[in-house]
Write an enzyme that holds these catalytic residues in place. Sequence first.
Site, PDB file in Angstrom:
ATOM      1  N   ASP A   1     -21.803  -9.908   3.265  1.00 26.35           N
ATOM      2  CA  ASP A   1     -21.624  -8.532   3.770  1.00 26.35           C
ATOM      3  C   ASP A   1     -22.152  -7.344   2.993  1.00 26.35           C
ATOM      4  O   ASP A   1     -22.256  -6.310   3.109  1.00 26.35           O
ATOM      5  CB  ASP A   1     -20.145  -8.218   4.164  1.00 26.35           C
ATOM      6  CG  ASP A   1     -19.664  -9.005   5.512  1.00 26.35           C
ATOM      7  OD1 ASP A   1     -20.462  -9.517   6.171  1.00 26.35           O
ATOM      8  OD2 ASP A   1     -18.538  -9.476   5.465  1.00 26.35           O
TER       9      ASP A   1
ATOM     10  N   ASP B   1      -7.852  -9.602   4.807  1.00 24.31           N
ATOM     11  CA  ASP B   1      -8.028 -10.867   6.037  1.00 24.31           C
ATOM     12  C   ASP B   1      -8.429 -12.092   5.749  1.00 24.31           C
ATOM     13  O   ASP B   1      -8.157 -12.994   6.363  1.00 24.31           O
ATOM     14  CB  ASP B   1      -9.257 -10.051   7.191  1.00 24.31           C
ATOM     15  CG  ASP B   1     -10.544  -9.616   6.468  1.00 24.31           C
ATOM     16  OD1 ASP B   1     -10.774  -9.803   5.343  1.00 24.31           O
ATOM     17  OD2 ASP B   1     -11.251  -9.057   7.245  1.00 24.31           O
TER      18      ASP B   1
END
Length: 791
Positions: free
Chosen positions: A500, A70
């Site tokens: 993350d 992404d």
Amino acid sequence: MRRRTFTASVGAAAAAAAVTAGTLPAWAREEGGRGGDAYVWRNAAVNGGGFVPGIVFNETEPGLIYARTDIGGCYRWQEDSRTWTPLLDWVGRDKWGWSGVVSMATDPVEPDRVYAAVGTYTIDWDPNNGAVLYSDDRGDTWGAAELPFKQGGNMPGRGMGERLAVNPADNAQVYLGTPSGNGLWRSVDHGRTWAKVESFPNPGNFVVDPSNPTLADNQGVIWIDFDQIGGKIYVGVADPADPLYVSEDGGATWQAVPGAAEALGSADGNRTIPKQSAVDNTNGYLYVVTGYDPGPYNGAPASGDGGRIMRLATQTGEWTDITPAYNPRGVIPGFGGITVDRQNPGTLMASTCNNWWPDEILFRSVDSGATWSLSWDYAEGQDRHDRFAMDSSGSPWLSWNGEDQLPQYAVKHGWMIEALAIDPHDSDRIMWGTGATIWGTESLTQWDAQGDLIGEVEAGQRVPLPVEQFTVGVRAEGIEETAVLDLAALGGTLVSAVGDVGGFVHTDLDRAVPMIDTGWSTGTSVDFAQANPDIVVGTGNVHGNEKGHVGVSTDRGKTWRNAAPVEGVPGDGHGGTVAVTADGSRILWTPGDSEVTPVYSTDLGETWNPVQGLPAGAKIRSDRVRASVLYAFSGGVFYRSTDGGATFADTGATGLPTGAVEDFRAVPGHKSHVWLAGRGDEKEGIGGGMWRSKDGGATWKRIAVFETAESVGFGKAARRSGYPAIYTSAEIDGKAAIYRSTDGGSHWSRINDDDHQWAWSGSAITGDPEIYGRVYLTTNGRGIVYGDIAD
């Protein structure tokens, strides 16, 4: 492959091509007589680390596979090494949004051709429009057809599709489904030029949440698929009332498919859309999975199931609901991916999407969806039984430093599973993408020989049946898609703060390692004591208030403990920045996005005291020689402390930008030397770029050659008595690149080239203290990149 450690030499046979400094003006080429070094670029291995929303197998050539991410570009599979090769490292900062790949298509007629639809955001975060990239050599080189609208490689719905598709009946025709009401587009010249298909009647209307800017976009035209038996073209649309269209004349005219609204547009009263499709061109079926939300994050709606699997008989128009009747969780939260076994067309698989607890489920049918088996199931209570074992050795951090808590395993099938693909040439191979990695196996058909997982005996008791498990392993080697926020090079050890996935401590750059055990959801800052590098500190965002944000290691990053929380700092987020004095005696922490002013600790984080003289949010760095001296910057004011960070005072410096400073760092081995990188301030009449101070921040000299600079760092000097090599991610003459100086900043050379730009690489940069020329830099989606001077 030879493993490369910190002390290994750099061979000319490295996988990445060497780069040259290119054509530069005299001031940039000279660099003390050492300009023009060729560089070799690699990644420090993490293996994965972000969302893989699409995996595409070529239907003609075995072993030709592509994966898209992404924000981190796209990759091509290398069958001989079982690794992935990045294909979009040439994307520069001016087109950084092209690193978000919303769809890919590989040509089934001419396998050398491949396409990528790129553009990261449909909102104004990305200033540029999207494009379709086209390649005639499997992604080694690309052309670009720019589009008059944006695309959403990192927007909601990015796992749906594929939105790009090559017509197998005429491979010069390539279709593109678009978001934002832009409709269906088509190229008739292998992707070189594009035009809207004016006859296509429906641009979609599905909006997740009109009150939220990132969720308010029309999801648009989602996917295109081809029925090769009847020559029909099917297009899925994000419109619950009209979700499927077909053309029977090569795309000249389009009609709504009868019964599609009832089949695809609702599920137990919830509006749903057709997220993905798969065609069985042997038995004449179109399979479609639906969801009430485009994904990839949300689970089931408040009530009822969130999706279906529907089968359309393409020759008769008959719809059949083949949704699995059973889910151990009780409801289907929605489906993500669907795939058909081309070697055995009656075999298909589907995945749940965000079956958050305890794990995702893969469904498999060998009778065109009439019956299904599951990847795991419960016996009595929560006694879980699985068809396969997960081997995370390729990415040991995938345990998230946790332990199995049955029925929830530390190493999961994944989440956000939308990329799901059985190899069209090998029924035994499957790959699926998650929010963190790619899993795969080459033993898939063992599933069918296992039989049922659970049997029933008297009184309805569910009991496990014996099965011989096969192994599913990491298939993400070479994919590096982390967003890296900070780096610290200790010499033989590289410490990172990573979005993350927290952060890592690498002592071998070719080996993926467990994540730092601090509980960070995102690492934001790291530092070490220059005179005592066994002491390493870091900070990161956390969830809840169970642990402090700051982590401390006293053994060079081998083990970590959490410092005490600071009163008044919220638990969620707020990682901020951290610094440690040159001797390791004091830690200073600035909580992020908080009204709490910076704090310091004299006992390695056991207790904290408020710093005097600094505003909330001030960034702090330590002098790399004098343990009592630290520096801080906020709002155009430069501060200095001479008492170990207890108090700070304004140095009185002028001429610095007020709010656009990206980074500043002190120089190892040179007391009072500080360098600052920033964007400048037009309102204040202050140019951007780089500033340096040799007197602890009292006076500054601007390095005028830089128009902007985003990071600065230091490495081993070119000569024994020389100034440390200086590295920066900056802009000269409008060219954003990686620059180096070996003579204290008098001359600079560009050390990357146009094939190695990684879209954006500005958060942090540092040289290696022991290896001259080695530089480490952060990227936003391409992981930790490092470069060495080529042999």
